[in-house]
Design a protein around this motif. Structure first.
Motif, PDB file in Angstrom:
ATOM      1  N   LYS A   1     -12.708  -3.004  -1.133  1.00  0.00           N
ATOM      2  CA  LYS A   1     -12.205  -1.638  -1.142  1.00  0.00           C
ATOM      3  C   LYS A   1     -13.393  -0.706  -1.337  1.00  0.00           C
ATOM      4  CE  LYS A   1     -10.930  -1.919  -6.048  1.00  0.00           C
ATOM      5  NZ  LYS A   1      -9.798  -1.806  -7.010  1.00  0.00           N
TER       6      LYS A   1
ATOM      7  N   HIS B   1       0.832  -1.211   0.000  1.00  0.00           N
ATOM      8  CA  HIS B   1       0.000   0.000   0.000  1.00  0.00           C
ATOM      9  C   HIS B   1       0.864   1.258   0.000  1.00  0.00           C
ATOM     10  CE1 HIS B   1      -3.339   2.680   0.747  1.00  0.00           C
ATOM     11  NE2 HIS B   1      -2.615   3.244   1.707  1.00  0.00           N
TER      12      HIS B   1
ATOM     13  N   TYR C   1      -8.812   0.190   2.016  1.00  0.00           N
ATOM     14  CA  TYR C   1      -8.451  -1.197   1.730  1.00  0.00           C
ATOM     15  C   TYR C   1      -8.470  -2.036   3.004  1.00  0.00           C
ATOM     16  CZ  TYR C   1      -6.552   0.519  -2.731  1.00  0.00           C
ATOM     17  OH  TYR C   1      -6.390   1.093  -3.970  1.00  0.00           O
TER      18      TYR C   1
ATOM     19  N   ARG D   1      -1.791  -4.299   1.884  1.00  0.00           N
ATOM     20  CA  ARG D   1      -3.186  -4.617   1.615  1.00  0.00           C
ATOM     21  C   ARG D   1      -3.292  -6.130   1.476  1.00  0.00           C
ATOM     22  NH1 ARG D   1      -3.153  -1.023  -3.789  1.00  0.00           N
ATOM     23  NH2 ARG D   1      -2.628   1.012  -2.893  1.00  0.00           N
TER      24      ARG D   1
END
Length: 904
Positions: free
Chosen positions: A204, A186, A268, A198
């Motif tokens: 998401k 991420h 996320y 993530r």
């Protein structure tokens, strides 16, 4: 041609190494004697080498390269006994070993009849230890990472960037531990050396606003998240990593205050799921594109997030995904995909990579760019040493093989060392002389043993010989970080080619494989036949002509298969064959985190039993969603996403409202074999797949896939049906089976409706093509189809009360169901004996593949209760079961519940 035998330990090129002082010449046969270590440190490919028998150790040092025109066999001629132990230099009573390090190469020539290749024989204390150099960016954990940690603290974050695909793992760990996990990067914190992660697959949502410790997202997207989830959003000074403590519509409350400006950022799912020890490896598997590529532009430049893995001359694979079209090319057959995704780097300028030929496929932003180059190469070649041309499937059919051996006694297969790391395998396979060992090309077979860390003698560093069967004498056996292609043999513009070439792990026992890339082969990664305690993670499979990743029978404890990426597979992207089929109940199994896109069939289930559960599976850009066959049982998928599919009309129903790119008037096409047909069923679980929390929880009701039919429970009282698109005379169905006690009258009633076709035009259903409400009785399913002869197809009905022969009742819907709910019912008279009743909505003779259709739960009313018939149905049941008074005069049931033991 002479036989040249080693005289002592030494360099291949030294005359003193060989008996008689003669260095092996062209096509000579070579024998490495027991206790001798012969090192090849120069390139001798200008002189072909014939058969090589390794009784000691043949070691390829950096620079050592050979053209093998024969069979290289790790054989251990004289010391295949219980106590010899692994190879020890100078010991003439020890085992045998082939070893290679970075900078070495074996190229192999030979026809199908020659059966040339490298083989570790099924003999005791034979081994292969191939250790290439790190091919891509790698660091190590600086401190352990534990469950729910949102970042990894590492030795250095230099060159790790957002969207990288990374793997965290350990080597040489006990078979009972799993330490493999894949993430997407991420953000990186260079001050504290932290990589924020993530989940590999997960929900998401777009953040519209924030206040204090809350963020607001679309209320539908919020359904994907749960209280307790770890989440990450924003980067740099705006980076946030928190735990969700509350969700109310679209407002998500977090464990801490939001910092920075996060409006418009993406939320996320984050967090580590398993424990990772200090010093565990963290390796980049792929970086990603940052500029979209249009395959029609004839361009050769790929802009990536980070170029530090790449050098001019490297081979790379470029992932292809498109939001505007589906990728399809034709060769001699217009129903197959043949995609060459390999390119060679000719120039690097900043983050721009220039490749050697035009890029002919679309790649959206975020597509993987994968380094295929490794500094150990084992490949096919022509007899003159030239590389094999793409599409030339006959010139070389050679292999790399650890021979099939299924004795797990402590003194047999577990004595073999199998350690293969960072190798480039190219154009191996299709040798039909031995399907078990040669045809797959790269075939690692046999019960080579589980590593048991607390067993003295099981470690790769110990010389003690233990006496515990099933456990390795040589530590962890693995295939790690290899790349495999076979474009000469299959998946090329000339032909589809053989289905076998792949990375094949055959009949393993305690084997570990991870992070391999398999492109342009037959079956990609194939875990063939029975396997015990197998860990398989992080593979990427693309452009394979039959399957992407295929798992077969997995028994015993601690199997783990996860984190797979599959693209551009013609037939079955993720395939489960004979999975959990036998009676071994010692199952400890984990399977999940699969990213499957741009494929023919997304998944295939064949002879799957014992009800496996998969989690976090992403399916998109597929022609068919499932293929079920050979009487598969029930499989459950949780917390996954199978819709919307950009290629069909689920895009319109559950996505952005657009038309499917490939199927413009069909949705969720699915095929099954006759094993799943209504007439041939004895229960309702054959070929059944249950999906809970589709779209990571947006769909709060379940999805059922059965045979060639799928149904979505869109409300508590209504199911949407997705029918087959081919004729199915034996009945495409959604059905259930219940026990009925003798003497019980049963009523079945349901309502059915057709609205329009998926493209919005009016429904077009031929007379007689409407579905039916059907029921069949009998302990072996519907056996009474023919009353007197094969030409007499009038079936027995329930009024015949002949359970032994079996019967069928049916009533068909008609044109009144278009635009309106139409209700149909069946009354089944009391049968003289107990039986199983299978019933459901059945489609015959034609299809409703283009029509939007719906059903209500089937009301099953019984005239009496039975202790063996449950009235409690689950959320995935299509039935509502009740007990009521039966009136024989009206041949119907009253509206009141029947009194049972004085109660209602």
């Amino acid at each position: 041609m002479a036989t040249i035998t080693s005289n002592q330990t030494g360099d291949w090129a030294s005359t003193s190494t060989w008996v008689g002082g003669s260095v092996p010449a062209a096509d000579d046969l070579v024998v490495i004697s027991h206790g001798h270590k012969v090192t090849l440190s120069t390139n001798i490919q200008s002189t072909r080498t014939g058969n090589v028998t390794i009784n000691g150790n043949l070691h390829f040092a950096s620079g050592g390269k050979m053209h093998l025109h024969g069979r290289m066999t790790v054989y251990n001629a004289s010391n295949s006994n219980n106590t010899a132990g692994e190879f020890v230099e100078g010991s003439t009573t020890s085992g045998s070993l082939l070893s290679m390090v970075g900078g070495s190469e074996i190229k192999i020539s030979g026809s199908n009849a020659d059966q040339h290749g490298v083989q570790v024989d099924a003999r005791k204390w034979c081994g292969v230890d191939i250790q290439g150099s790190e091919p891509t960016l790698v660091t190590q954990l600086n401190g352990a990472a534990d469950y729910t940690d949102k970042y990894l603290t590492v030795d250095s974050v230099t060159n790790f960037v957002a969207n990288d695909l990374i793997s965290v793992y350990e080597r040489e760990i006990d078979w009972r531990r799993n330490a493999d996990e894949c993430f997407r990067v991420h953000d990186v914190d260079s001050v504290n050396n932290r990589i924020y992660v993530r989940r590999f697959i997960g929900p998401k949502a777009t953040i519209s606003s924030s206040s204090g410790s809350t963020i607001t997202v679309n209320s539908t997207e919020a359904k994907q998240f749960r209280v307790g989830y770890d989440v990450v959003f924003g980067t740099g000074d705006n980076r946030n990593a928190h735990k969700i403590t509350g969700i109310s519509n679209g407002v998500i409350t977090l464990s801490g205050s939001v910092v920075g400006t996060v409006d418009g950022e993406t939320l996320y799912d984050s967090g580590v799921e398993i424990y990772h020890a200090d010093d565990a490896y963290v390796r980049r598997l792929a970086t990603t594109t940052t500029v979209e590529i249009d395959g029609t532009d004839a361009q050769r430049v790929i802009t990536v997030a980070n170029v530090s893995d790449f050098s001019v001359g490297d081979e790379i694979t470029l992932e292809s995904l498109s939001d505007t079209e589906y990728q399809y090319t034709s060769g001699s057959s217009n129903s197959h995909w043949r995609h060459n995704l390999l390119y060679t780097i000719t120039e690097i300028n900043g983050n721009d990579i220039t490749v050697d030929r035009d890029i002919v496929y679309d790649s959206i932003i975020g597509c993987y760019v994968i380094r295929m180059t490794r500094d150990i190469v084992i490949k096919a070649c022509d007899t003159n040493g030239d590389d094999i041309a793409i599409g030339d499937q006959d010139t070389a059919r050679v292999f790399f093989n650890v021979k099939y051996w299924t004795s797990n006694a402590w003194y047999d297969a577990p004595t073999r060392r199998v350690k293969i790391k960072y190798v480039r395998f190219k154009d191996l396979g299709y040798n039909t002389g031995d399907d078990t060992n040669f045809r797959g090309g790269v075939v690692i077979a046999g019960y080579n043993g589980r590593y048991k860390a607390d067993l003295v003698g099981s470690s790769h560093t110990e010389s003690t010989v233990h006496t515990s069967s099933g456990y390795s004498q040589t530590g962890e056996n693995y295939v790690d970080g290899c790349t495999v292609t076979a474009y000469a043999l299959c998946a090329n513009s000339t032909r589809d080619g053989d289905q076998y070439p792949c990375l094949m792990i055959r009949h393993p026992y305690g084997h570990v494989d991870r992070n391999c890339v398999i492109v342009g082969t037959g079956r990609g990664y194939w875990r063939w036949s029975t396997g015990y305690s197998v860990k398989s993670c992080g593979h990427i499979a693309m452009a394979n002509n039959y399957s992407g990743i295929q798992y077969e029978s997995s028994y015993s404890l601690h199997n783990f298969m996860a984190y797979g990426t599959i693209r551009m597979v013609n037939n079955h992207a993720l395939m489960f064959q004979n999975f959990f089929r036998e009676s071994d109940r010692q199952l400890h199994f984990g399977c999940g985190y699969y990213d499957i896109q741009n494929v023919g069939y997304a998944m295939r289930f064949a002879a799957v039993s014992l009800a496996p559960v998969l989690k976090r599976v992403l399916l998109n850009r597929y022609r068919q969603v499932y293929y079920t066959d050979t009487s598969s049982g029930t499989t459950t998928m949780i917390d996954s996403q199978i819709t919307p599919n950009l290629w069909d009309m689920t895009r319109k129903l559950y996505g952005d409202g657009g038309t499917g790119l490939y199927r413009t008037n069909q949705a969720l096409v699915k095929y099954g074999t006759s094993y799943n047909d209504f007439d041939l069923k004895s229960n309702n679980i054959d070929g059944r797949i249950r999906i809970y929390n589709n779209r990571f929880g947006i769909d709060s009701f379940p999805i059922i896939a059965q045979g060639e039919t799928m149904i979505f429970k869109e409300t508590s009282k209504e199911w949407r049906l997705f029918w087959t698109v081919d004729d199915q005379g034996d009945g495409s169905t959604v059905s259930e089976t219940i026990f009925i006690e003798g003497g019980t009258v049963v009523k079945l009633e349901t309502s059915f409706k057709i609205t329009t076709e998926y493209d919005g035009t009016g429904a077009n259903v031929g007379i007689g093509d409407y579905p039916r409400l059907e029921a069949q009785g009998g302990p072996y399913g519907y056996q009474g189809k023919y009353k007197t002869s094969l030409s007499d197809t009038s079936s027995l009905t329930s009024s015949d009360t002949n359970i032994s022969a079996g019967w069928k009742d049916t009533v068909q819907f008609d044109s009144d169901c278009i635009g309106n709910w139409q209700t149909k019912s069946l009354i089944i008279p009391a049968q003289p004996v107990d039986y199983y009743l299978t019933y459901g909505i059945v489609l015959r003779d034609n299809d409703l593949g283009s029509e939007e259709s719906f059903m209500k739960p089937i009301k099953v009313t019984l005239s009496k209760a039975s202790p063996f018939t449950s009235l409690n149905t689950g959320s995935d049941s299509i039935s509502i079961i009740s007990v009521k008074e039966y009136n024989s005069g009206t041949n119907d049931f009253s509206s009141n519940k029947r009194r049972i033991s004085g109660r209602i």
